[in-house]
Design a protein around this motif. Sequence first.
Motif, mmCIF file in Angstrom:
data_model
loop_
_atom_site.group_PDB
_atom_site.id
_atom_site.type_symbol
_atom_site.label_atom_id
_atom_site.label_comp_id
_atom_site.label_asym_id
_atom_site.label_seq_id
_atom_site.Cartn_x
_atom_site.Cartn_y
_atom_site.Cartn_z
ATOM 1 N N VAL A 168 0.843 -1.211 0.000
ATOM 2 C CA VAL A 168 0.000 0.000 0.000
ATOM 3 C C VAL A 168 0.867 1.245 0.000
ATOM 4 O O VAL A 168 0.596 2.227 -0.714
ATOM 5 C CB VAL A 168 -0.949 -0.007 1.215
ATOM 6 C CG1 VAL A 168 -1.697 1.315 1.317
ATOM 7 C CG2 VAL A 168 -1.926 -1.172 1.123
ATOM 8 N N SER A 169 1.935 1.213 0.784
ATOM 9 C CA SER A 169 2.872 2.329 0.807
ATOM 10 C C SER A 169 3.424 2.598 -0.583
ATOM 11 O O SER A 169 3.458 3.750 -1.045
ATOM 12 C CB SER A 169 4.019 2.025 1.777
ATOM 13 O OG SER A 169 5.081 2.934 1.630
ATOM 14 N N GLY A 170 3.847 1.560 -1.278
ATOM 15 C CA GLY A 170 4.399 1.727 -2.618
ATOM 16 C C GLY A 170 3.389 2.259 -3.615
ATOM 17 O O GLY A 170 3.720 3.098 -4.464
ATOM 18 N N THR A 203 -3.584 20.858 -5.654
ATOM 19 C CA THR A 203 -2.983 19.683 -6.281
ATOM 20 C C THR A 203 -1.750 19.232 -5.516
ATOM 21 O O THR A 203 -1.536 18.035 -5.297
ATOM 22 C CB THR A 203 -2.600 20.009 -7.735
ATOM 23 O OG1 THR A 203 -3.751 20.453 -8.452
ATOM 24 C CG2 THR A 203 -2.027 18.778 -8.427
ATOM 25 N N GLN A 204 -0.938 20.193 -5.086
ATOM 26 C CA GLN A 204 0.239 19.856 -4.295
ATOM 27 C C GLN A 204 -0.151 19.146 -2.996
ATOM 28 O O GLN A 204 0.496 18.183 -2.584
ATOM 29 C CB GLN A 204 1.037 21.119 -3.962
ATOM 30 C CG GLN A 204 1.724 21.765 -5.155
ATOM 31 C CD GLN A 204 2.633 22.912 -4.723
ATOM 32 O OE1 GLN A 204 3.346 22.801 -3.736
ATOM 33 N NE2 GLN A 204 2.607 24.008 -5.465
ATOM 34 N N LEU A 205 -1.196 19.630 -2.369
ATOM 35 C CA LEU A 205 -1.642 19.014 -1.113
ATOM 36 C C LEU A 205 -2.095 17.576 -1.329
ATOM 37 O O LEU A 205 -1.813 16.691 -0.521
ATOM 38 C CB LEU A 205 -2.768 19.831 -0.495
ATOM 39 C CG LEU A 205 -2.368 21.196 0.092
ATOM 40 C CD1 LEU A 205 -3.608 21.993 0.489
ATOM 41 C CD2 LEU A 205 -1.462 20.995 1.314
ATOM 42 N N LEU A 206 -2.811 17.346 -2.411
ATOM 43 C CA LEU A 206 -3.276 15.994 -2.723
ATOM 44 C C LEU A 206 -2.093 15.053 -2.944
ATOM 45 O O LEU A 206 -2.081 13.923 -2.439
ATOM 46 C CB LEU A 206 -4.172 16.020 -3.965
ATOM 47 C CG LEU A 206 -4.769 14.672 -4.398
ATOM 48 C CD1 LEU A 206 -5.666 14.109 -3.299
ATOM 49 C CD2 LEU A 206 -5.556 14.835 -5.700
ATOM 50 N N LEU A 207 -1.087 15.520 -3.690
ATOM 51 C CA LEU A 207 0.104 14.706 -3.924
ATOM 52 C C LEU A 207 0.881 14.481 -2.632
ATOM 53 O O LEU A 207 1.402 13.388 -2.385
ATOM 54 C CB LEU A 207 0.995 15.389 -4.970
ATOM 55 C CG LEU A 207 0.394 15.553 -6.370
ATOM 56 C CD1 LEU A 207 1.303 16.395 -7.241
ATOM 57 C CD2 LEU A 207 0.142 14.202 -7.015
ATOM 58 N N LEU A 208 0.935 15.518 -1.811
ATOM 59 C CA LEU A 208 1.672 15.398 -0.555
ATOM 60 C C LEU A 208 1.012 14.415 0.399
ATOM 61 O O LEU A 208 1.706 13.705 1.142
ATOM 62 C CB LEU A 208 1.802 16.769 0.105
ATOM 63 C CG LEU A 208 2.626 16.818 1.406
ATOM 64 C CD1 LEU A 208 4.044 16.326 1.165
ATOM 65 C CD2 LEU A 208 2.638 18.226 1.988
ATOM 66 N N VAL A 209 -0.305 14.343 0.384
ATOM 67 C CA VAL A 209 -1.003 13.380 1.240
ATOM 68 C C VAL A 209 -0.567 11.949 0.896
ATOM 69 O O VAL A 209 -0.321 11.124 1.786
ATOM 70 C CB VAL A 209 -2.528 13.543 1.101
ATOM 71 C CG1 VAL A 209 -3.253 12.356 1.732
ATOM 72 C CG2 VAL A 209 -2.983 14.835 1.767
ATOM 73 N N GLY A 210 -0.464 11.662 -0.399
ATOM 74 C CA GLY A 210 -0.009 10.333 -0.804
ATOM 75 C C GLY A 210 1.406 10.043 -0.333
ATOM 76 O O GLY A 210 1.715 8.938 0.128
ATOM 77 N N ILE A 211 2.275 11.048 -0.415
ATOM 78 C CA ILE A 211 3.652 10.874 0.033
ATOM 79 C C ILE A 211 3.704 10.696 1.545
ATOM 80 O O ILE A 211 4.434 9.838 2.068
ATOM 81 C CB ILE A 211 4.502 12.079 -0.412
ATOM 82 C CG1 ILE A 211 4.714 12.032 -1.919
ATOM 83 C CG2 ILE A 211 5.847 12.105 0.314
ATOM 84 C CD1 ILE A 211 5.449 13.219 -2.484
ATOM 85 N N LEU A 212 2.934 11.494 2.273
ATOM 86 C CA LEU A 212 2.944 11.420 3.739
ATOM 87 C C LEU A 212 2.453 10.063 4.241
ATOM 88 O O LEU A 212 3.056 9.463 5.131
ATOM 89 C CB LEU A 212 2.084 12.537 4.326
ATOM 90 C CG LEU A 212 2.656 13.955 4.249
ATOM 91 C CD1 LEU A 212 1.612 14.979 4.703
ATOM 92 C CD2 LEU A 212 3.905 14.072 5.098
ATOM 93 N N ILE A 213 1.355 9.594 3.673
ATOM 94 C CA ILE A 213 0.832 8.298 4.120
ATOM 95 C C ILE A 213 1.756 7.165 3.670
ATOM 96 O O ILE A 213 2.043 6.236 4.429
ATOM 97 C CB ILE A 213 -0.601 8.083 3.600
ATOM 98 C CG1 ILE A 213 -1.541 9.142 4.183
ATOM 99 C CG2 ILE A 213 -1.088 6.680 3.961
ATOM 100 C CD1 ILE A 213 -2.963 9.047 3.671
ATOM 101 N N GLY A 214 2.238 7.252 2.405
ATOM 102 C CA GLY A 214 3.108 6.207 1.886
ATOM 103 C C GLY A 214 4.378 6.041 2.710
ATOM 104 O O GLY A 214 4.712 4.937 3.157
#
Length: 501
Positions: A168-170, A203-214
């Motif tokens: 899931v992280s990946g 858009t940056q926030l949405l991408l950052l959420v994926g990075i933070l959780i991942g």
Amino acid sequence: MLSVLILVPLIGAALIGFSPSGINGKFARGVALVFAIIAFLWTIVLAIQFHPGEITQQFAESVPWIDVLGLNYNLGIDGLSLPLLGLNGLLTSIAIYSSDESLQRPKFYYSLILLLSAGVTGAFLAQDLLLFFLFYELELIPLYLLIAIWGGEKRGYAATKFLIYTAVSGILILASFLGMVWLSGSSSFALATLNATTLPLATQLLLLVGILIGFGIKIPLVPFHTWLPDAHVEASTPISVLLAGVLLKLGTYGLLRFGMNLLPEAWAYVAPWLATWAVVSVLYGASCAIAQTDMKKMVAYSSIGHMGYVLLATAASTPLSVLGAVMQMISHGLISAMLFLLVGVVYKKAGSRDLDVLQGLLNPERGMPVIGSLMVLGVMASAGIPGMVGFISEFIIFRGSFPVFPVQTLLSMLGTGLTAVYFLILLDRAFFGRLSAQVTNLPRVYWSDRIPAAILAVLIVIFGIQPAWLAHWTEPTITAMVNSQNVVVAVSLEKAMGAKD
């Protein structure tokens, strides 16, 4: 020069894996140790030639790979990745040396450890988003097999849980990487050409959420932490050393390299929430550690708390706090590896890790006085006693974070007090007092069992007394990275104020 760090363990893994079936475990371990030490020594060679004052990527390698995907073989090293590469080389060598000579399927075992080391090294060197992801996923399968085959009674459950969480992280990390490249209009995944700061803040926030959780799963941060205690308890001691000492650092490294560095505007926007998240992880990890009776699980929960300090430092995003974050990665890698090694010796000789069973192991005649003494030193280092590397890294984090997040910093500082509490419980119940009647006739502890932890103890004290030797490599890179982030944030604020006017 950088590719050598990846190729050496890969060649070692191939030679061991395809060697004649009749070789014994001792020979396989010796060959694996030679290749691991060669890779570590090559890291030292690179460090000698490294120029800390240069903030650009050094020893860069770039080879076209798959043009249609925009994927290139781009490697580089800077002050952020160099200390982590050294840590990986050192702990891989120690893990191989500490492995049991009589374990089953030794060729497969040592091949997987070397393959794991190559994947971690490649991730720290990659200067291409997609290349980083490939190396990030490469370490998944070896670690899964190392837990599933050579783990404890519930190894299947723990390995499968690790596999699911990391998968899931990946997925989340890959989705964020693809979004950054495609939405920004970049023609490749190279970090040097990527500019995600042009994207709208939403858009940056949405991408950052994926990075933070991942990467939050990998670190791990609460509530994505539940795989870690199970993995540590079921994994063998050498694998726990690698897991806590090196593999968790892929998560914190990813937050710095791909979160704070690539999306500085969104990072600054969510920083207060990240600092609060750090407090939760620090206090929750420490509180859970206090409640444990299994020594290994206690050390595992302590990792969750100590990784929360890194999140606090990166949220504050000051040059001092981020420098402390990198030093905390190294200090935690050394200290946690030492603690897991010592717990492993106790379990091997006493046959138990249960604090309700163990007592009096510091007994100078019939106990483990040297192991107990090293455990006292490791506990002091983890609790942040001055003179140890754990103290200076946490002090720098708190000093750098306090001006930005004073409340969160003060709450996180409670974690150091709780660390002292649960490790004092461990020492009091397992090492002090009269030797337990349930633990008698302890086998002799040889110096071969003590040397790995003793080496780490020496480094913990050396870097604690002279932290500049560690900060020297990292400080220029971190300062430039944070200053660049501040410039981007300032420009975005000016644009926002101008739009309002």
